[in-house]
Design a protein around this motif. Structure first.
Motif, PDB file in Angstrom:
ATOM      1  N   MET A   1      83.623   6.884   8.425  1.00  0.00           N
ATOM      2  CA  MET A   1      83.057   5.914   9.348  1.00  0.00           C
ATOM      3  C   MET A   1      81.566   6.228   9.555  1.00  0.00           C
ATOM      4  O   MET A   1      81.204   7.360   9.865  1.00  0.00           O
ATOM      5  N   ARG A   2      80.773   5.189   9.359  1.00  0.00           N
ATOM      6  CA  ARG A   2      79.344   5.355   9.554  1.00  0.00           C
ATOM      7  C   ARG A   2      79.031   5.155  11.038  1.00  0.00           C
ATOM      8  O   ARG A   2      79.600   4.259  11.671  1.00  0.00           O
ATOM      9  N   ILE A   3      78.159   5.983  11.580  1.00  0.00           N
ATOM     10  CA  ILE A   3      77.821   5.883  12.999  1.00  0.00           C
ATOM     11  C   ILE A   3      76.395   5.349  13.129  1.00  0.00           C
ATOM     12  O   ILE A   3      75.470   5.926  12.551  1.00  0.00           O
ATOM     13  N   VAL A   4      76.246   4.263  13.854  1.00  0.00           N
ATOM     14  CA  VAL A   4      74.904   3.684  14.015  1.00  0.00           C
ATOM     15  C   VAL A   4      74.626   3.454  15.500  1.00  0.00           C
ATOM     16  O   VAL A   4      75.278   2.629  16.147  1.00  0.00           O
ATOM     17  N   ALA A   5      73.667   4.197  16.026  1.00  0.00           N
ATOM     18  CA  ALA A   5      73.251   4.010  17.423  1.00  0.00           C
ATOM     19  C   ALA A   5      71.874   3.373  17.427  1.00  0.00           C
ATOM     20  O   ALA A   5      70.991   3.794  16.661  1.00  0.00           O
ATOM     21  N   LYS A   6      71.708   2.364  18.254  1.00  0.00           N
ATOM     22  CA  LYS A   6      70.389   1.715  18.350  1.00  0.00           C
ATOM     23  C   LYS A   6      69.990   1.567  19.810  1.00  0.00           C
ATOM     24  O   LYS A   6      70.707   0.946  20.594  1.00  0.00           O
ATOM     25  N   GLY A   7      68.876   2.164  20.155  1.00  0.00           N
ATOM     26  CA  GLY A   7      68.339   2.010  21.505  1.00  0.00           C
ATOM     27  C   GLY A   7      69.302   2.443  22.608  1.00  0.00           C
ATOM     28  O   GLY A   7      69.334   1.842  23.680  1.00  0.00           O
ATOM     29  N   LEU A   8      70.056   3.510  22.327  1.00  0.00           N
ATOM     30  CA  LEU A   8      71.059   3.961  23.304  1.00  0.00           C
ATOM     31  C   LEU A   8      70.375   4.555  24.543  1.00  0.00           C
ATOM     32  O   LEU A   8      69.543   5.459  24.442  1.00  0.00           O
ATOM     33  N   THR A   9      70.739   4.020  25.698  1.00  0.00           N
ATOM     34  CA  THR A   9      70.215   4.583  26.946  1.00  0.00           C
ATOM     35  C   THR A   9      71.404   4.914  27.845  1.00  0.00           C
ATOM     36  O   THR A   9      72.467   4.307  27.726  1.00  0.00           O
ATOM     37  N   TYR A  10      71.212   5.890  28.711  1.00  0.00           N
ATOM     38  CA  TYR A  10      72.276   6.206  29.668  1.00  0.00           C
ATOM     39  C   TYR A  10      71.697   6.924  30.881  1.00  0.00           C
ATOM     40  O   TYR A  10      70.884   7.844  30.748  1.00  0.00           O
ATOM     41  N   THR A  11      72.105   6.481  32.049  1.00  0.00           N
ATOM     42  CA  THR A  11      71.658   7.112  33.291  1.00  0.00           C
ATOM     43  C   THR A  11      72.882   7.522  34.106  1.00  0.00           C
ATOM     44  O   THR A  11      73.781   6.712  34.319  1.00  0.00           O
ATOM     45  N   TYR A  12      72.921   8.770  34.509  1.00  0.00           N
ATOM     46  CA  TYR A  12      73.999   9.247  35.397  1.00  0.00           C
ATOM     47  C   TYR A  12      73.680   8.819  36.825  1.00  0.00           C
ATOM     48  O   TYR A  12      72.525   8.856  37.237  1.00  0.00           O
ATOM     49  N   ASP A  13      74.685   8.440  37.554  1.00  0.00           N
ATOM     50  CA  ASP A  13      74.548   8.059  38.963  1.00  0.00           C
ATOM     51  C   ASP A  13      73.367   7.111  39.187  1.00  0.00           C
ATOM     52  O   ASP A  13      72.465   7.417  39.986  1.00  0.00           O
ATOM     53  N   PRO A  14      73.357   5.970  38.471  1.00  0.00           N
ATOM     54  CA  PRO A  14      72.147   5.127  38.473  1.00  0.00           C
ATOM     55  C   PRO A  14      71.721   4.649  39.853  1.00  0.00           C
ATOM     56  O   PRO A  14      70.526   4.451  40.080  1.00  0.00           O
ATOM     57  N   LYS A  15      72.684   4.484  40.743  1.00  0.00           N
ATOM     58  CA  LYS A  15      72.292   3.899  42.031  1.00  0.00           C
ATOM     59  C   LYS A  15      71.953   4.934  43.093  1.00  0.00           C
ATOM     60  O   LYS A  15      71.619   4.587  44.219  1.00  0.00           O
ATOM     61  N   SER A  16      72.085   6.213  42.719  1.00  0.00           N
ATOM     62  CA  SER A  16      71.869   7.228  43.745  1.00  0.00           C
ATOM     63  C   SER A  16      70.449   7.789  43.640  1.00  0.00           C
ATOM     64  O   SER A  16      69.763   7.609  42.633  1.00  0.00           O
TER      65      SER A  16
END
Ligand code: ADP
Ligand code: MG
Length: 290
Positions: A1-16
């Motif tokens: 399986m080929r893995i393709v990530a594009k522009g991946l963003t992630y924020t923990y506890d975004p509202k705090s």
């Protein structure tokens, strides 16, 4: 399986008020068949990234495809995906929980491969334990808590490889092991990779480990990818790695020292390649002198 990530963003506890943006736009493709390394400082986003690959962390920004699984699709078959993309956490031995080794290793199978017969389960558990170098008969009825640290780590890995994932991800798999334990673990990963596991991804702090084992690697820095390429391509940029506050493999350090003395030696950054290049230089010099 080929893995393709594009522009991946992630924020923990975004509202705090403690919101922490762990990924700030990661573009990365990992081809099927690679033994891929992920390097970077603590806090650079490595664990957050790899936990996206089997949807332990759900996609919130950017795009991610693992084989035919589109993780941005709410209807993506996440459980099925987790059976194909195995994840060994950092210090996985802390997650052992069952009364016996056999039950612990069987747990993953029962979750992902419903409807297996008891004999099939035992056979798969036996095979997984033997793959990680444990004697099935000797350990199957033991409590995981009675085992040594190294054995516990092997049991935890057996509990992931028992489903025979196509992609195996290990977050700092060799952390805390002694040099022999590290070497044995890498041999184990190569043997799995050479047989049924198509893609292996390791997160590691150890540059020698990356240099010696990986087909390609990516350097994470502050939630982004700072460099990507074969170990030779990455470690040739030793100055930049040092500027990022990262280490470089021993072979790269030796090459830099030699360069400082006017000997330009380009290595592929395994110890073996390094030795070959030095020998070639030596022979050329001897030939020249003669
Ligand atoms: P790495 O694996 O490279 O050390 P992580 O992906 O664990 O990096 O962490 C990236 C950033 O996200 C860090 O700033 C870290 O403090 C933050 N972070 C990681 N896990 C959590 C969590 N469960 N809750 C809040 N913040 C987190
Ligand atoms: Mg981590």
């Amino acid at each position: 399986m080929r893995i393709v990530a594009k522009g991946l963003t992630y924020t923990y506890d975004p509202k705090s008020p403690f919101a922490a943006q762990a990924l700030k736009g990661v573009d990365l493709t990992i081809e099927e068949g690679e033994f891929f390394g992920i390097i970077g400082h603590t806090g650079s986003g490595k664990s957050t990234f790899v936990q996206h690959l089997n949807a332990l962390i759900r996609l919130t920004g950017g795009a991610l495809k693992v084989g035919d699984y589109d993780l941005s699709d709410k209807k993506c078959r996440f459980i099925e995906l987790r059976g194909k993309v195995g994840m060994v956490f950092q210090y996985p031995e802390y997650q052992l929980f069952a009364e016996t080794v056999e039950k612990d290793v069987a747990f993953g199978l029962k979750n992902f491969r419903k409807g297996m017969r008891e004999e099939e389960i035992s056979a798969a558990v036996q095979e997984a334990l033997e793959t990680v170098g444990l004697n099935y008969a000797a350990v199957k009825d033991a409590s995981p808590f009675e085992l040594s640290g190294g054995q516990k780590r092997r049991v935890a890995i057996a509990g992931v490889i028992v489903t025979r994932p196509e992609v195996l991800i290990l977050d700092e798999p060799a952390a805390g092991l002694d040099p022999l334990g590290k070497q044995e673990l890498m041999q184990l990963l190569h043997s799995i990779h050479g047989s049924w596991c198509k893609t292996v991804i390791i997160v590691s702090h150890d540059m020698d480990e990356i240099a010696e084992n990986c087909t390609r690697a990516a350097v994470f820095s502050e939630g982004r990818i700072a460099m990507e390429g074969t170990p030779a391509e990455i470690f040739r940029r030793a100055d930049e790695l040092l500027a990022l506050g990262l280490d470089v493999p021993t072979t790269a350090k030796c090459a830099m020292l030699l360069r400082g003395r006017g000997i330009d030696i380009d290595t592929d950054f395994t110890c073996e390649d390094f030795a070959e290049k030095v020998l070639a230089l030596w022979r050329a010099k001897e030939g020249g002198d003669a």
